[in-house]
Write a protein that holds these residues in place. Structure first.
Motif, PDB file in Angstrom:
ATOM      1  N   SER A  73     123.163  35.382 -13.492  1.00  0.00           N
ATOM      2  CA  SER A  73     123.174  34.776 -14.815  1.00  0.00           C
ATOM      3  C   SER A  73     124.323  35.370 -15.613  1.00  0.00           C
ATOM      4  O   SER A  73     125.084  36.211 -15.131  1.00  0.00           O
ATOM      5  N   ALA A  74     124.415  34.969 -16.863  1.00  0.00           N
ATOM      6  CA  ALA A  74     125.481  35.484 -17.727  1.00  0.00           C
ATOM      7  C   ALA A  74     125.342  36.988 -17.929  1.00  0.00           C
ATOM      8  O   ALA A  74     126.336  37.688 -18.141  1.00  0.00           O
ATOM      9  N   GLN A  75     124.100  37.486 -17.833  1.00  0.00           N
ATOM     10  CA  GLN A  75     123.875  38.910 -18.048  1.00  0.00           C
ATOM     11  C   GLN A  75     124.477  39.773 -16.947  1.00  0.00           C
ATOM     12  O   GLN A  75     124.841  40.923 -17.182  1.00  0.00           O
ATOM     13  N   ASN A  76     124.539  39.260 -15.719  1.00  0.00           N
ATOM     14  CA  ASN A  76     125.120  40.063 -14.639  1.00  0.00           C
ATOM     15  C   ASN A  76     126.340  39.380 -14.017  1.00  0.00           C
ATOM     16  O   ASN A  76     126.642  39.565 -12.845  1.00  0.00           O
ATOM     17  N   GLU A  77     127.021  38.581 -14.822  1.00  0.00           N
ATOM     18  CA  GLU A  77     128.252  37.929 -14.368  1.00  0.00           C
ATOM     19  C   GLU A  77     129.232  38.986 -13.853  1.00  0.00           C
ATOM     20  O   GLU A  77     129.492  40.000 -14.503  1.00  0.00           O
ATOM     21  N   GLY A  78     129.757  38.769 -12.662  1.00  0.00           N
ATOM     22  CA  GLY A  78     130.707  39.701 -12.062  1.00  0.00           C
ATOM     23  C   GLY A  78     130.066  40.785 -11.219  1.00  0.00           C
ATOM     24  O   GLY A  78     130.772  41.539 -10.542  1.00  0.00           O
ATOM     25  N   GLU A  79     128.728  40.888 -11.232  1.00  0.00           N
ATOM     26  CA  GLU A  79     128.063  41.901 -10.411  1.00  0.00           C
ATOM     27  C   GLU A  79     128.291  41.598  -8.930  1.00  0.00           C
ATOM     28  O   GLU A  79     128.271  40.450  -8.495  1.00  0.00           O
ATOM     29  N   VAL A  80     128.503  42.638  -8.155  1.00  0.00           N
ATOM     30  CA  VAL A  80     128.721  42.492  -6.713  1.00  0.00           C
ATOM     31  C   VAL A  80     127.554  43.128  -5.974  1.00  0.00           C
ATOM     32  O   VAL A  80     127.137  44.252  -6.292  1.00  0.00           O
ATOM     33  N   LYS A  81     127.006  42.399  -5.016  1.00  0.00           N
ATOM     34  CA  LYS A  81     125.924  42.924  -4.187  1.00  0.00           C
ATOM     35  C   LYS A  81     126.428  43.105  -2.765  1.00  0.00           C
ATOM     36  O   LYS A  81     127.112  42.253  -2.218  1.00  0.00           O
ATOM     37  N   TYR A  93     127.955  44.762   6.663  1.00  0.00           N
ATOM     38  CA  TYR A  93     127.722  44.407   5.280  1.00  0.00           C
ATOM     39  C   TYR A  93     128.452  43.120   4.918  1.00  0.00           C
ATOM     40  O   TYR A  93     129.572  42.874   5.364  1.00  0.00           O
ATOM     41  N   GLU A  94     127.781  42.316   4.109  1.00  0.00           N
ATOM     42  CA  GLU A  94     128.394  41.138   3.514  1.00  0.00           C
ATOM     43  C   GLU A  94     128.379  41.355   1.997  1.00  0.00           C
ATOM     44  O   GLU A  94     127.561  42.112   1.471  1.00  0.00           O
ATOM     45  N   TYR A  95     129.272  40.641   1.305  1.00  0.00           N
ATOM     46  CA  TYR A  95     129.456  40.882  -0.122  1.00  0.00           C
ATOM     47  C   TYR A  95     129.331  39.585  -0.909  1.00  0.00           C
ATOM     48  O   TYR A  95     129.830  38.541  -0.470  1.00  0.00           O
ATOM     49  N   TYR A  96     128.647  39.664  -2.041  1.00  0.00           N
ATOM     50  CA  TYR A  96     128.410  38.506  -2.887  1.00  0.00           C
ATOM     51  C   TYR A  96     128.700  38.896  -4.334  1.00  0.00           C
ATOM     52  O   TYR A  96     128.314  39.977  -4.785  1.00  0.00           O
ATOM     53  N   ARG A  97     129.351  37.991  -5.066  1.00  0.00           N
ATOM     54  CA  ARG A  97     129.629  38.229  -6.481  1.00  0.00           C
ATOM     55  C   ARG A  97     129.015  37.118  -7.313  1.00  0.00           C
ATOM     56  O   ARG A  97     129.069  35.936  -6.940  1.00  0.00           O
ATOM     57  N   GLY A 100     129.409  32.298 -12.452  1.00  0.00           N
ATOM     58  CA  GLY A 100     128.963  31.026 -13.017  1.00  0.00           C
ATOM     59  C   GLY A 100     127.582  30.596 -12.586  1.00  0.00           C
ATOM     60  O   GLY A 100     127.328  29.401 -12.396  1.00  0.00           O
ATOM     61  N   GLY A 101     126.681  31.542 -12.392  1.00  0.00           N
ATOM     62  CA  GLY A 101     125.299  31.205 -12.044  1.00  0.00           C
ATOM     63  C   GLY A 101     125.018  31.150 -10.563  1.00  0.00           C
ATOM     64  O   GLY A 101     123.879  30.905 -10.165  1.00  0.00           O
ATOM     65  N   SER A 102     126.032  31.360  -9.712  1.00  0.00           N
ATOM     66  CA  SER A 102     125.836  31.323  -8.259  1.00  0.00           C
ATOM     67  C   SER A 102     126.411  32.583  -7.627  1.00  0.00           C
ATOM     68  O   SER A 102     127.356  33.191  -8.152  1.00  0.00           O
ATOM     69  N   TRP A 103     125.839  32.950  -6.488  1.00  0.00           N
ATOM     70  CA  TRP A 103     126.353  34.076  -5.724  1.00  0.00           C
ATOM     71  C   TRP A 103     127.421  33.571  -4.770  1.00  0.00           C
ATOM     72  O   TRP A 103     127.161  32.732  -3.926  1.00  0.00           O
ATOM     73  N   VAL A 104     128.636  34.094  -4.920  1.00  0.00           N
ATOM     74  CA  VAL A 104     129.759  33.669  -4.096  1.00  0.00           C
ATOM     75  C   VAL A 104     130.006  34.729  -3.032  1.00  0.00           C
ATOM     76  O   VAL A 104     130.203  35.912  -3.334  1.00  0.00           O
ATOM     77  N   LYS A 105     130.004  34.269  -1.783  1.00  0.00           N
ATOM     78  CA  LYS A 105     130.188  35.189  -0.672  1.00  0.00           C
ATOM     79  C   LYS A 105     131.671  35.401  -0.395  1.00  0.00           C
ATOM     80  O   LYS A 105     132.458  34.459  -0.413  1.00  0.00           O
ATOM     81  N   GLY A 106     132.062  36.659  -0.145  1.00  0.00           N
ATOM     82  CA  GLY A 106     133.453  36.957   0.143  1.00  0.00           C
ATOM     83  C   GLY A 106     133.595  38.220   0.942  1.00  0.00           C
ATOM     84  O   GLY A 106     132.622  38.742   1.493  1.00  0.00           O
TER      85      GLY A 106
END
Length: 438
Positions: A73-81, A93-97, A100-106
């Motif tokens: 959400s907007a509260q954790n925008e930019g957070e990386v898991k 390990y896989e990485y997600y950021r 805009g409301g979705s987790w983007v894998k990279g």
């Protein structure tokens, strides 16, 4: 700066797993970065929730719905898991950021900090693959990335370039490359015969050539005080190998430095014990922990000026019979040991001390170290009982006890034949204290 959270998928396993102050350092000139020769790394790919149920194996896969456990959400925008994907033996390990409301894998560069990053800034990351491969803990390699702008990091394939050339006359010179006034975005380099090379923080600030065990190297990085302790990091008595090195530590003005990497249930003899306000403390994983259980050799005034071996035999009985068993004075203490055998006599977490060495009395009137075979003499031999070839517990041996002397400083165990079953009836903890949750 990206906020990074490490998670584990359902198929994964949780990772288990004195002192003189030394003034040290080199010049801390910040180095700019020329344009670096590099090749592009694939950028962020698929959108997905960081859950194994939503694992997209390929970049560009389908987007998955969000979950309550990993809301974007907007509260954790930019957070990386950082998510472990695979099974307990193989995976990575896989990485997600959150974007805009979705987790983007990279890729792993999602963990690189783009805030205030200039073109050419460095980001070094070590991948982890096949982490539990055959129990060997195989790890991936360390890669260097440079910032190309617009959130894109490119892998560095050519030589490292700084605003100052590394030439023959400058071999040994050290430089700092940093941005954003953050320690995690600070990298140290040294001019070598083959060009600029990355070095560790302690290699930049601390003197290893003249250091002795117990030395502390201190310096400041962007206002934060940093301490390193020079101590024994590896020892192999069989191969006569001892390795000393600098380890980052938490510093207490009274207790001294406790290395962050010193993580063990036992105390480290190199560190020993320290006192503050009438309490004893030992070092574990960067923390000084108070205890009332301290090995005899640190509290007995008679040990002063003696070698460990001289002290160990100090109280062995003067009169004994051949074969008698006695413990030496030296102790090894275990901290935070969990005793959780379902039918065991004690349940909980304990600190306890056990003798370092046991001795046997010989025919010539001397005490010598106990052999493995002698240590096993207190265990009941099934061949000496009428119970059959596989057990020593039956109606005829009801109440019989057997002592198992454990290896690795585990507490000895006493077993007893009770109603036809062999039961653990006692842990031989010696001196101990039960640890209660704070």
């Amino acid at each position: 700066m990206n906020k990074i959270t490490t998670l584990f998928s359902a198929a994964s396993l949780a990772l288990a797993a004195s002192m003189a102050l030394v003034a040290c350092g080199d010049d801390s000139t910040s180095a700019g970065n020329d344009e670096l020769s590099s090749s592009s790394e694939a950028g962020p790919g698929s959108s997905a929730t960081p859950e194994m149920a939503c694992n997209t194996a390929q970049a560009g896969g389908d987007e998955c719905g969000s979950s309550d456990d990993a809301e974007c959400s907007a509260q954790n925008e930019g957070e990386v898991k950082e998510i472990w994907e695979g099974n307990p033996k193989y995976g990575g390990y896989e990485y997600y950021r959150c974007e805009g409301g979705s987790w983007v894998k990279g890729g792993i560069t999602l963990t690189c900090d783009t805030a205030d990053a200039p073109i050419g800034a460095f980001c070094r990351r070590t991948t982890s693959v096949n982490l539990f491969n055959a129990g060997m803990g195989a790890f991936g390699s360390t890669a260097t990335y440079t910032y190309a702008g617009e959130g894109v990091w490119e892998i560095l394939t050519g030589p490292i370039k700084l605003d100052e050339e590394c030439v023959k006359d400058s071999v040994g010179k050290k430089k700092i490359s940093s941005y954003g006034d953050k320690r995690e975005n600070t990298y140290y380099l040294e001019c070598a015969e083959d060009g600029w090379q990355f070095i560790n923080e302690d290699e930049y600030y601390c003197d290893s050539q003249n250091a002795v065990s117990g030395d502390v190297c201190s310096f400041s990085v962007y206002g934060d005080s940093v301490y390193y302790l020079y101590y024994l990091v590896y020892s192999d008595a069989e191969d006569s190998v001892t390795i000393y090195g600098w380890g980052e530590c938490n510093y207490d003005p009274v207790l001294g430095c406790c290395p962050n990497g010193m993580n063990s249930q036992g105390y480290n003899p190199e560190m020993g014990f320290h006192e503050r306000d009438g309490k004893s403390y030992y070092c574990n994983a960067g923390k000084w922990i108070s205890t009332t259980i301290v090995p005899h050799q640190y509290t007995d005034s008679r040990a002063k000026g003696m070698s460990f071996m001289e002290y160990d035999v100090l109280d062995l009985p003067k009169e004994a019979s051949v074969g008698d068993r006695a413990a030496g004075l030296l102790e090894y203490c275990i901290y935070g040991a969990v005793l959780d055998d379902e039918e065991g006599p004690k349940q909980g977490t304990f600190n306890y001390c056990v003798p370092h060495t046991y001795y046997r009395y010989r025919e010539d009137g001397s005490w010598t170290m106990e052999t493995i075979d002698e240590a096993n003499e207190d265990q009941v031999d099934v061949d000496d009982t009428p119970c059959g070839p596989t057990t020593w517990c039956c109606a005829e041996t009801e109440g019989l006890k057997s002592v198992s002397h454990m290896d690795g400083y585990e507490p000895d165990r006493i077993y007893q034949c009770v109603s036809g079953k062999i039961e653990l009836v006692e842990y031989v903890l010696g001196r101990y204290e039960e640890v209660t949750a704070e």
